[in-house]
Design an enzyme around this catalytic site. Sequence first.
Site, PDB file in Angstrom:
ATOM      1  N   ARG A  67       0.874  -1.199   0.048  1.00  0.00           N
ATOM      2  CA  ARG A  67       0.079  -0.153  -0.083  1.00  0.00           C
ATOM      3  C   ARG A  67       0.890   1.026   0.099  1.00  0.00           C
ATOM      4  NH1 ARG A  67      -5.008   1.650   3.641  1.00  0.00           N
ATOM      5  NH2 ARG A  67      -5.870   0.116   2.427  1.00  0.00           N
TER       6      ARG A  67
ATOM      7  N   HIS B 249      -7.533   0.945  -5.980  1.00  0.00           N
ATOM      8  CA  HIS B 249      -7.573  -0.059  -4.649  1.00  0.00           C
ATOM      9  C   HIS B 249      -8.491  -1.319  -5.226  1.00  0.00           C
ATOM     10  CE1 HIS B 249      -7.636  -1.403  -0.491  1.00  0.00           C
ATOM     11  NE2 HIS B 249      -8.537  -0.668  -0.080  1.00  0.00           N
TER      12      HIS B 249
ATOM     13  N   GLN C 285     -10.236  -3.849  -2.897  1.00  0.00           N
ATOM     14  CA  GLN C 285     -11.499  -3.352  -2.312  1.00  0.00           C
ATOM     15  C   GLN C 285     -12.739  -3.562  -3.227  1.00  0.00           C
ATOM     16  OE1 GLN C 285     -11.951  -1.592   0.887  1.00  0.00           O
ATOM     17  NE2 GLN C 285     -13.997  -2.110   0.653  1.00  0.00           N
TER      18      GLN C 285
ATOM     19  N   ASP D 224     -17.572   7.179  -0.108  1.00  0.00           N
ATOM     20  CA  ASP D 224     -16.161   7.093   0.470  1.00  0.00           C
ATOM     21  C   ASP D 224     -15.625   8.296   0.994  1.00  0.00           C
ATOM     22  OD1 ASP D 224     -13.208   6.425   1.374  1.00  0.00           O
ATOM     23  OD2 ASP D 224     -12.665   6.399  -0.782  1.00  0.00           O
TER      24      ASP D 224
ATOM     25  N   CYS E 191     -16.209   1.598   1.737  1.00  0.00           N
ATOM     26  CA  CYS E 191     -15.083   0.828   1.786  1.00  0.00           C
ATOM     27  C   CYS E 191     -14.556   0.932   3.410  1.00  0.00           C
ATOM     28  CB  CYS E 191     -14.004   1.370   0.840  1.00  0.00           C
ATOM     29  SG  CYS E 191     -13.545   3.101   0.881  1.00  0.00           S
TER      30      CYS E 191
ATOM     31  N   ARG F 194     -13.000  -8.535   2.472  1.00  0.00           N
ATOM     32  CA  ARG F 194     -11.741  -8.471   1.879  1.00  0.00           C
ATOM     33  C   ARG F 194     -10.873  -9.485   2.356  1.00  0.00           C
ATOM     34  NH1 ARG F 194     -10.000  -3.313   2.026  1.00  0.00           N
ATOM     35  NH2 ARG F 194      -7.878  -4.198   1.405  1.00  0.00           N
TER      36      ARG F 194
HETATM   37  N1  NVA Z   1      -9.928   6.566  -0.763  1.00  0.00           N
HETATM   38  C1  NVA Z   1      -9.536   6.295   0.465  1.00  0.00           C
HETATM   39  C2  NVA Z   1      -9.992   4.802   0.645  1.00  0.00           C
HETATM   40  C3  NVA Z   1      -9.601   4.098   2.058  1.00  0.00           C
HETATM   41  C4  NVA Z   1      -9.464   2.716   2.031  1.00  0.00           C
HETATM   42  C5  NVA Z   1      -8.338   6.664   0.631  1.00  0.00           C
HETATM   43  O1  NVA Z   1      -7.584   6.352  -0.245  1.00  0.00           O
HETATM   44  O2  NVA Z   1      -7.794   7.053   1.674  1.00  0.00           O
HETATM   45  N1   CP Z   2     -10.742  -0.163   3.193  1.00  0.00           N
HETATM   46  C1   CP Z   2      -9.571  -0.332   3.534  1.00  0.00           C
HETATM   47  O1   CP Z   2      -8.833  -0.350   2.739  1.00  0.00           O
HETATM   48  O2   CP Z   2      -9.425   0.067   4.624  1.00  0.00           O
HETATM   49  P1   CP Z   2      -7.910   0.148   5.474  1.00  0.00           P
HETATM   50  O3   CP Z   2      -7.706   1.674   4.841  1.00  0.00           O
HETATM   51  O4   CP Z   2      -8.273   0.456   7.046  1.00  0.00           O
HETATM   52  O5   CP Z   2      -7.109  -0.859   4.951  1.00  0.00           O
END
Ligand code: NVA
Ligand code: CP
Length: 301
Positions: free
Chosen positions: A100, A127, A130, A219, A259, A287
């Site tokens: 990530r 993502h 997800q 989101d 998400c 997930r």
């Molecule tokens: N769009 C959000 C998703 C988190 C799972 C982010 O990138 O922070």
């Molecule tokens: N939805 C998701 O990816 O959650 P986290 O940011 O907690 O991993």
Amino acid sequence: MPRSLCQITDLTAAEVAEIFDLCAKMKKKEIAPRPLEGKSVACIFTKASLRTRVSFEVGISELGGKPIYITDNEIKLGQRESIADAARVLSRYLGMIMIRTFKHSDVEGLAKWASVPIVNGLTDLVHPCQILGDYFTATEHLPKKDRYKVAYLGDGNNITNSWLNLASLIPIEFRIGTAEDCRPDPDIVEKAKANSESKILITDDPKEAVAGADVLYTDVWASMGQKHLYEEKEQKLKKFQINSSLLEMASPDAIVMHCLPAERGREITDEVMDGPQSVVFDEAENRLHIQKAIMVFLSMH
Ligand code: NVA
Ligand code: CP
């Protein structure tokens, strides 16, 4: 070069179906493959995470592997040494790498140079785990429907881009309700539109996006790395909040997805998130199952 999952479009529609089939079987405990037996898997995080970290670590253990949690404090990816060198070194120790991070090109760089599969656990662009998990969740709740009408309300971000990637492969009607300058990646929009079996709508009218929808999705308005833009985004996006009056305009059996993590009271109200149509915790559970299926798939191909 081994198969990697940098984004959903790295897969074919048939391969997505294969992953869903593995996911369903593992979730029902009909099969319990252990392709990672005797292998270690890096989980590299340069951004915060609850779901992705824990579900990957649990999933890797359940597939027989040993997860190794690494933050950017240690490896300083792309700073201490090139991505190419880091990829080649890590490949000598590991069976797979989950990452990530911010720049999508870093994940693609790892996939180019590593000799083990790379799994994208979120970048600024997409993502994939997800949205594969979320589509699987939708099929569990709406098994009798197909070509779902999915209304995504809010910021055009990595989640929106991943739904668009899915629309390139799987026929859906994807409607994005967002402000003019919060739209998703234009190249990804064009690729999704190229799938004549999907229908893509981008509108600044939340009611148009939601009318008769099967799935309402939202989101956070400011993603990780963009939190300093929160107030600006909130002004532009507040009319896209998922609340009870908007939900009433969707299909009566519509499901509500997020998400997570949610900023309750902002992009979604408590009433909707805790209401009977919300499936947000099923998404979180799935997930685990979908990522196990992805790792099994990548181990086999
Ligand atoms: N769009 C959000 C998703 C988190 C799972 C982010 O990138 O922070
Ligand atoms: N939805 C998701 O990816 O959650 P986290 O940011 O907690 O991993």
